[in-house]
Design a protein around this motif. Structure first.
Motif, mmCIF file in Angstrom:
data_model
loop_
_atom_site.group_PDB
_atom_site.id
_atom_site.type_symbol
_atom_site.label_atom_id
_atom_site.label_comp_id
_atom_site.label_asym_id
_atom_site.label_seq_id
_atom_site.Cartn_x
_atom_site.Cartn_y
_atom_site.Cartn_z
ATOM 1 N N SER A 90 0.814 -1.215 0.000
ATOM 2 C CA SER A 90 0.000 0.000 0.000
ATOM 3 C C SER A 90 0.851 1.271 0.000
ATOM 4 C CB SER A 90 -0.937 0.019 1.211
ATOM 5 O OG SER A 90 -0.192 0.119 2.423
ATOM 6 N N ILE A 91 2.153 1.116 0.256
ATOM 7 C CA ILE A 91 3.062 2.270 0.329
ATOM 8 C C ILE A 91 3.819 2.389 -0.995
ATOM 9 C CG2 ILE A 91 5.019 3.293 1.547
ATOM 10 C CD1 ILE A 91 4.172 1.763 4.025
ATOM 11 N N PRO A 92 3.864 3.575 -1.597
ATOM 12 C CA PRO A 92 4.522 3.735 -2.908
ATOM 13 C C PRO A 92 6.043 3.817 -2.815
ATOM 14 C CG PRO A 92 3.662 5.848 -2.187
ATOM 15 C CD PRO A 92 3.232 4.847 -1.152
ATOM 16 N N ILE A 93 6.649 2.823 -2.159
ATOM 17 C CA ILE A 93 8.106 2.714 -2.077
ATOM 18 C C ILE A 93 8.478 1.330 -2.608
ATOM 19 C CG2 ILE A 93 10.094 2.573 -0.514
ATOM 20 C CD1 ILE A 93 9.120 5.383 -0.824
ATOM 21 N N GLY A 164 -1.044 7.892 8.676
ATOM 22 C CA GLY A 164 -2.342 8.553 8.632
ATOM 23 C C GLY A 164 -3.451 7.647 8.146
ATOM 24 N N GLY A 165 -3.088 6.586 7.431
ATOM 25 C CA GLY A 165 -4.075 5.605 6.995
ATOM 26 C C GLY A 165 -4.960 6.024 5.849
ATOM 27 N N GLU A 166 -4.695 7.164 5.201
ATOM 28 C CA GLU A 166 -5.504 7.580 4.061
ATOM 29 C C GLU A 166 -4.635 8.232 2.994
ATOM 30 O OE1 GLU A 166 -8.311 10.700 4.824
ATOM 31 O OE2 GLU A 166 -7.082 11.602 6.411
ATOM 32 N N LYS A 167 -5.090 8.120 1.754
ATOM 33 C CA LYS A 167 -4.356 8.705 0.641
ATOM 34 C C LYS A 167 -4.745 10.174 0.474
ATOM 35 C CE LYS A 167 -3.866 4.423 -2.030
ATOM 36 N NZ LYS A 167 -4.088 3.770 -3.354
ATOM 37 N N TRP A 168 -3.765 10.967 0.020
ATOM 38 C CA TRP A 168 -3.999 12.385 -0.243
ATOM 39 C C TRP A 168 -3.484 12.723 -1.634
ATOM 40 C CZ3 TRP A 168 -0.902 12.826 4.798
ATOM 41 C CH2 TRP A 168 -1.725 12.566 5.902
ATOM 42 N N TRP A 169 -3.924 13.877 -2.123
ATOM 43 C CA TRP A 169 -3.489 14.355 -3.434
ATOM 44 C C TRP A 169 -2.333 15.339 -3.271
ATOM 45 C CZ3 TRP A 169 -5.203 12.587 -8.061
ATOM 46 C CH2 TRP A 169 -6.377 11.835 -8.069
ATOM 47 N N LEU A 170 -1.343 15.208 -4.138
ATOM 48 C CA LEU A 170 -0.228 16.152 -4.181
ATOM 49 C C LEU A 170 -0.253 16.883 -5.523
ATOM 50 C CD1 LEU A 170 2.467 17.370 -3.191
ATOM 51 C CD2 LEU A 170 3.616 15.382 -4.195
ATOM 52 N N ILE A 187 -3.586 17.943 -0.505
ATOM 53 C CA ILE A 187 -5.009 18.129 -0.220
ATOM 54 C C ILE A 187 -5.673 16.766 -0.044
ATOM 55 C CG2 ILE A 187 -5.219 20.355 -1.379
ATOM 56 C CD1 ILE A 187 -6.280 18.876 -3.823
ATOM 57 N N LYS A 188 -6.787 16.757 0.703
ATOM 58 C CA LYS A 188 -7.479 15.491 0.960
ATOM 59 C C LYS A 188 -8.332 15.052 -0.221
ATOM 60 C CE LYS A 188 -7.685 15.403 6.001
ATOM 61 N NZ LYS A 188 -8.556 15.189 7.179
ATOM 62 N N HIS A 189 -8.976 16.017 -0.883
ATOM 63 C CA HIS A 189 -9.870 15.692 -1.980
ATOM 64 C C HIS A 189 -9.496 16.539 -3.195
ATOM 65 C CE1 HIS A 189 -12.267 13.660 1.049
ATOM 66 N NE2 HIS A 189 -12.310 14.785 1.749
ATOM 67 N N GLU A 190 -9.415 15.905 -4.351
ATOM 68 C CA GLU A 190 -9.050 16.666 -5.549
ATOM 69 C C GLU A 190 -10.279 17.375 -6.100
ATOM 70 O OE1 GLU A 190 -6.101 16.215 -9.257
ATOM 71 O OE2 GLU A 190 -7.664 14.701 -9.157
#
Length: 421
Positions: A90-93, A164-170, A187-190
């Motif tokens: 789930s982690i983008p590494i 944080g357990g949730e995805k965010w937008w960069l 941001i939380k929501h795009e």
């Protein structure tokens, strides 16, 4: 090329120097034979002349290489953290970053260690992933000659802070020539507004750029579904202008659309760097909120812009940007409000088209709004400017004239204020 002591014996080099001293062979030929520089040649020649019989080019280490056990323990500790991230899908590494680890040792533990030593320990303890063979990679060379000639704008959705357990937008914006990153926003929501607001920040600080480079996300471009088996009546591609594109049109800024993810190679590299460092730092600092993640992001962007030498330009982005400014190598246009606008709020905003009823009212989210200065059954343009998360300013325009300004709660504009008309 291998080191000289691995390619020649002492007797071979001694014989070449003997011939040089007797003036039988010119220096340049010996340099080519030995594969060494002019300074290295004279350094060896000086050693030879001191004692030709004992002259040697063999290299011997005075003591076996060792590192402090505490340093080795910290190397392995940091590698374990990286391995846990890599194993978590789930982690983008997806790989180890030994340069980042080197920086962590210096920053957190005040320990200096060479990159080769870290890689050596990683290989010995099974913290190493061989590089996979890549396919065709898009060329990332600099194709522009001016700052402001091309601004690359994009967004990415990931689990930036696993705690944080949730995805965010960069959302980021990058100058193609200097590689300077104008903004990076979590941001939380795009929604459309953060993209417009990012454009506003850029224009107010630097002026209007020549053109923007984006992908074909629906926020940036309306693309008709080309894969339908049967024809459906409706707008064709680019016939409908999304809110973001309307703002750029009013700014007089061109837009180029990337036709493939590979075509956005320049923005993907900084994204990769920011993404990698942001995630690793958030994990190590146990970041759980978007507010804390924003602080980490701000520090990473500052380091990227002002400290790190870019691998393509071989210059620090900020230094390259300032050099271009001084050399008048810029396509930024000074910010001036285009007529008939009265304020930046009329330009960097969300737009709605409505018609007044017999009582000079329009409906916004089923809320009747009376407008001053407009006759019944007239078309009006409503320009919505979110002042803050709770309050928005509505500016009513009719026939290129600002006729009324009203304040609304942003929550009352929900649906409209998700900023898609």
């Amino acid at each position: 090329m291998a080191q000289i002591h691995k390619r020649f014996t002492d007797d071979q080099v001694r014989g070449l120097f003997e011939r040089y001293v007797r003036k039988e062979v010119a220096r340049k030929y010996l340099q080519e034979i030995l594969g060494i520089s002019k300074s290295r040649f004279f350094s060896l020649l000086s050693e030879y002349r001191k004692d030709p019989e004992k002259f040697s080019i063999q290299y011997s280490r005075s003591s076996p290489p060792r590192i402090d056990p505490a340093i080795e323990a910290n190397i392995l500790k940091e590698l374990v953290v990286d391995k846990k991230m890599i194993l978590d899908k789930s982690i983008p590494i997806y790989r180890y970053n030994y340069s980042f680890l080197q920086g962590q040792l210096e920053k957190k533990h005040r320990q200096e260690v060479s990159l080769s030593t870290i890689i050596d320990r990683a290989k010995k303890h099974d913290f190493y992933i061989p590089n996979r063979r890549r396919g065709v990679i898009h060329d990332r060379e600099v194709l522009t000659r001016h700052i402001g000639e091309l601004v690359q704008h994009d967004s990415s959705y990931h689990l930036w802070a696993p705690g944080g357990g949730e995805k965010w937008w960069l959302i980021t914006g990058l100058d193609d020539y200097s590689r300077f990153m104008f903004y990076a926003i979590l941001i939380k929501h795009e929604q459309v507004w953060p993209h417009i607001n990012a454009l506003q920040r850029l224009v107010l600080e630097h002026g209007f750029p020549y053109q923007y480079y984006v992908d074909q996300h629906s926020i940036f471009r309306f693309v008709r579904n080309r894969d339908d088996r049967y024809y459906k009546a409706g707008p064709i591609t680019d016939e409908y202008l999304p809110q973001w594109k309307q703002v750029l049109n009013d700014c007089g800024v061109k837009v180029i659309y990337a036709l493939s993810p590979q075509a956005k190679g320049k923005i993907e590299r900084p994204y990769g760097w920011i993404q990698d460092h942001l995630v690793r730092t958030c994990v190590r600092e146990n970041v759980t909120t978007i507010q804390s993640a924003r602080k980490v992001l701000a520090e990473e962007v500052r380091e990227y812009n002002y400290k790190r030498v870019h691998s393509i330009t071989e210059e620090i982005p900020y230094v390259r940007f300032q050099k271009a400014l001084k050399a008048k190598q810029s396509l930024f246009r000074e910010f001036k409000l285009p007529p008939p606008f009265k304020s930046p709020k009329d330009l960097f905003c969300l737009r709605l088209q409505r018609s007044t009823d017999a009582y000079r009212k329009v409906s916004i989210n089923n809320i009747p709004v009376r407008i001053n200065g407009v006759d019944p059954h007239q078309s009006v343009t409503i320009r919505i400017y979110p002042v803050n998360p709770t309050v928005s300013e509505l500016r009513f325009w009719h026939e290129n004239q600002l006729v009324d300004v009203q304040t609304f709660k942003t929550q009352d504009l929900k649906g409209v204020s998700s900023f898609q008309s």
